[in-house]
Design an enzyme around this catalytic site. Structure first.
Site, short mmCIF file in Angstrom:
data_model
loop_
_atom_site.label_atom_id
_atom_site.label_comp_id
_atom_site.label_asym_id
_atom_site.label_seq_id
_atom_site.Cartn_x
_atom_site.Cartn_y
_atom_site.Cartn_z
N GLY A 38 26.98 36.82 45.07
CA GLY A 38 27.65 36.26 46.24
C GLY A 38 26.72 35.36 47.02
N CYS A 80 22.71 39.96 40.75
CA CYS A 80 22.24 39.05 41.81
C CYS A 80 22.38 39.70 43.20
CB CYS A 80 22.99 37.72 41.72
SG CYS A 80 22.14 36.36 42.58
N TYR A 81 23.32 39.24 44.03
CA TYR A 81 23.53 39.86 45.34
C TYR A 81 23.84 41.35 45.18
CZ TYR A 81 25.79 40.99 49.81
OH TYR A 81 26.14 41.57 51.00
N HIS A 91 22.30 35.85 36.38
CA HIS A 91 23.71 35.88 36.01
C HIS A 91 23.87 35.91 34.49
CE1 HIS A 91 25.52 35.27 39.99
NE2 HIS A 91 24.44 34.56 40.25
N GLU A 150 26.55 36.38 32.88
CA GLU A 150 27.89 35.98 32.49
C GLU A 150 28.04 34.48 32.22
OE1 GLU A 150 27.98 36.02 37.08
OE2 GLU A 150 26.89 36.97 35.43
N ASP A 184 54.12 30.53 30.67
CA ASP A 184 54.05 31.80 31.41
C ASP A 184 55.42 32.44 31.62
OD1 ASP A 184 51.44 30.92 31.56
OD2 ASP A 184 51.70 30.09 33.57
N LYS A 240 45.47 32.84 31.05
CA LYS A 240 46.38 32.00 30.26
C LYS A 240 46.21 32.21 28.76
CE LYS A 240 49.30 28.42 30.59
NZ LYS A 240 50.32 28.23 31.64
#
Length: 494
Positions: A60, A91-92, A180, A182, A239, A389
């Site tokens: 964050g 991280c945060y 990070h 990710e 969708d 999606k």
């Protein structure tokens, strides 16, 4: 889909506002593990009711020293310890864990942003697959750093500048990464997440799209009484079509689909989608021509957010009217409205975590999320609202929705209203953008690159430019063409 009904272990992400938070969700789902993201400041009851096996505290933009910095609920640490829940701070999230457990976080002497080498100091826990001295490139984004660790914690990796890069307390099952994992800029990040989830936490990779289908059909049948009737709002997009096919599989002829021509559709969209519904999907669909109704309400409106709200309201009015007609015909009031709301729709429209607007910002209201009136008479069924999606397309394949239909580029619910900047009723802006869009899309198909592009479209700009046509000076409006690639609609490249 009820997260508690998911057969595989749930990984819960507490969102503290990082731009990468929802990327964590996607990365974990890619490992066939169900993950869900909720606000980092959610009450403890919201967390415990989901019964997660692992909780990840996201990064964050805040400093733990700020008075308004977000934090997990009181009692979270005790609950995690007493229930054997694994916790990973990123991280945060790492700094928050260190501070709340009695350690010290301070402003780093050398703030670290961008690519950086880290070196493993202990080959245990989260880096159990690595040797001491092994290095890897990671993506750093922090100003503060852990200066003193809480009792029980040890450093397992440091950055090339000597800052703490990874920590763990194996007895309490608390772990932390200062970088990070990710993002693609951390090349070994997915390997680390995979090792952490499967080898450290013992999570089972048992989440499949077939399970989602079965669970959703069960949820629909438990929600909709045997004599209830349901309306489905079909837009012609992937969708709503997948949502309709799923509900139709669950309740059959008690589903009544309606396709609304709001005057904001693409070139020959109405004729094309109605043919597909009838010929390929065998869905019973009523077409309502409401172009005049929509365009009259949009006259003079230029603010895109206001357009979305107006369109959302008009859609609901039409669905209410359609429901009334069905009631006369069936002798019973339809009880539900099906919509193809996706997880990115919810993410973009949801109030920021903690409601103080300090973590993240509303990007836009969706006609099927932010535009619904509070007095709407129909109850909502949103079977896709926890899916991205690409996951919806997977589900569509299982439901045997034709592949060319599944590969259609996304089209916004408010249609061309948000692709004509300014008043959509002025001049022939809608006709121009329709024709340009048709030429653009057909050219992409002819070039054989339609399927490799996530979304391509034309936009009408309310500015004029000088040009030359037939040896004469012209002064006319400008259209712009845009095409992007993406995996899940959360991030995109041109």
């Amino acid at each position: 889909m009820d997260p508690k009904a998911v057969k595989s272990d749930l990984v819960l992400i507490l969102d503290f506002g990082s731009q990468y938070t929802h990327l964590i969700t996607r990365r974990i789902r890619a490992l066939s593990v169900f993950s869900l993201c909720i606000s980092g400041t959610s009450p403890l009851s919201s967390i415990t009711s989901l019964n997660p096996k692992v909780v990840i505290l996201s990064g964050g933009p805040h400093s733990v020293h700020s008075n308004d910095s977000p934090s997990f609920a009181d009692g979270f640490v005790d609950w995690a310890q007493s229930n054997g829940v694994f916790v990973l701070g990123i991280c945060y999230g790492l700094q928050l864990l260190v501070q709340r457990l009695g350690g010290e976080v301070r402003a780093g002497e050398k703030q670290e942003y961008g690519r950086m080498d880290i070196e493993v100091e202990k080959n245990c826990g989260i880096f159990g697959g690595k040797k001491v001295g092994d290095k890897q490139v990671v993506w750093m984004s922090h100003g503060d750093e852990a200066a003193r660790l809480p009792n029980g914690f040890e450093v397992v990796a440091r950055s090339q500048q000597g800052a703490v890069a990874a920590v763990e307390d194996r007895d309490r099952k608390f772990y932390g990464l200062q970088y990070h994992p990710e993002v693609t800029h951390s090349p070994e990040g997915m390997e680390t997440l995979k090792y952490f989830l499967f080898d450290v936490c013992g999570v089972n990779a048992g989440w499949k799209m077939e399970d989602v289908m079965d669970e959703e059909i069960e949820v629909i049948n438990n929600t909709v009484a045997p004599d209830d009737h349901v309306i489905c709002a079909l837009s012609g997009g992937v969708d709503s079509t997948v949502a309709a096919t799923l509900v139709h599989k669950a309740i059959g002829d008690r589903l009544h689909c309606v396709f609304v021509d709001n005057g904001l559709l693409r070139y020959k969209e109405r004729e094309r989608v109605m043919e597909t519904f009838d010929r390929d999907l065998h869905l019973p669909v009523t077409c309502v021509d409401a172009s005049e109704q929509f365009l009259s309400k949009l006259k003079g409106v230029v603010d895109p957010e206001m357009k979305r709200k107006i369109i959302g309201k008009e859609f609901i009015c039409i669905f209410d009217a359609f429901a009334h007609e069905l009631e006369q015909k069936l002798g019973k009031k339809p009880a539900f409205l099906v919509q193809g709301t996706l997880y990115p729709d919810v993410i973009e429209s949801c109030p920021p975590p903690g409601s103080g607007r300090t973590h993240s910002h509303t990007i836009k209201s969706h006609h099927n999320v932010g535009g619904l009136p509070k007095d709407m008479k129909l109850k909502l069924i949103e079977p896709l609202k926890l899916l991205f999606k690409d996951e919806v397309r997977q589900l569509g394949r299982i439901l045997k929705v034709p592949e060319p239909f599944l590969k259609r580029h996304p089209f916004p619910g408010p249609g061309l209203a948000v692709r004509v900047l300014g008043d959509v009723t002025e001049g022939n802006a809608l006709d121009i953008v329709r024709q340009v869009d048709e030429i653009f899309i057909q050219s992409i198909k002819d070039a054989g690159i339609y399927d490799s592009i996530w979304q391509a479209f034309a936009v009408f700009l309310p500015v004029k430019s000088v040009g030359v046509q037939g040896d004469r000076r012209t002064h006319s409006y400008v259209v712009t063409l845009r095409a992007v690639t993406s995996q899940d609609g959360m991030t995109a490249d041109w």
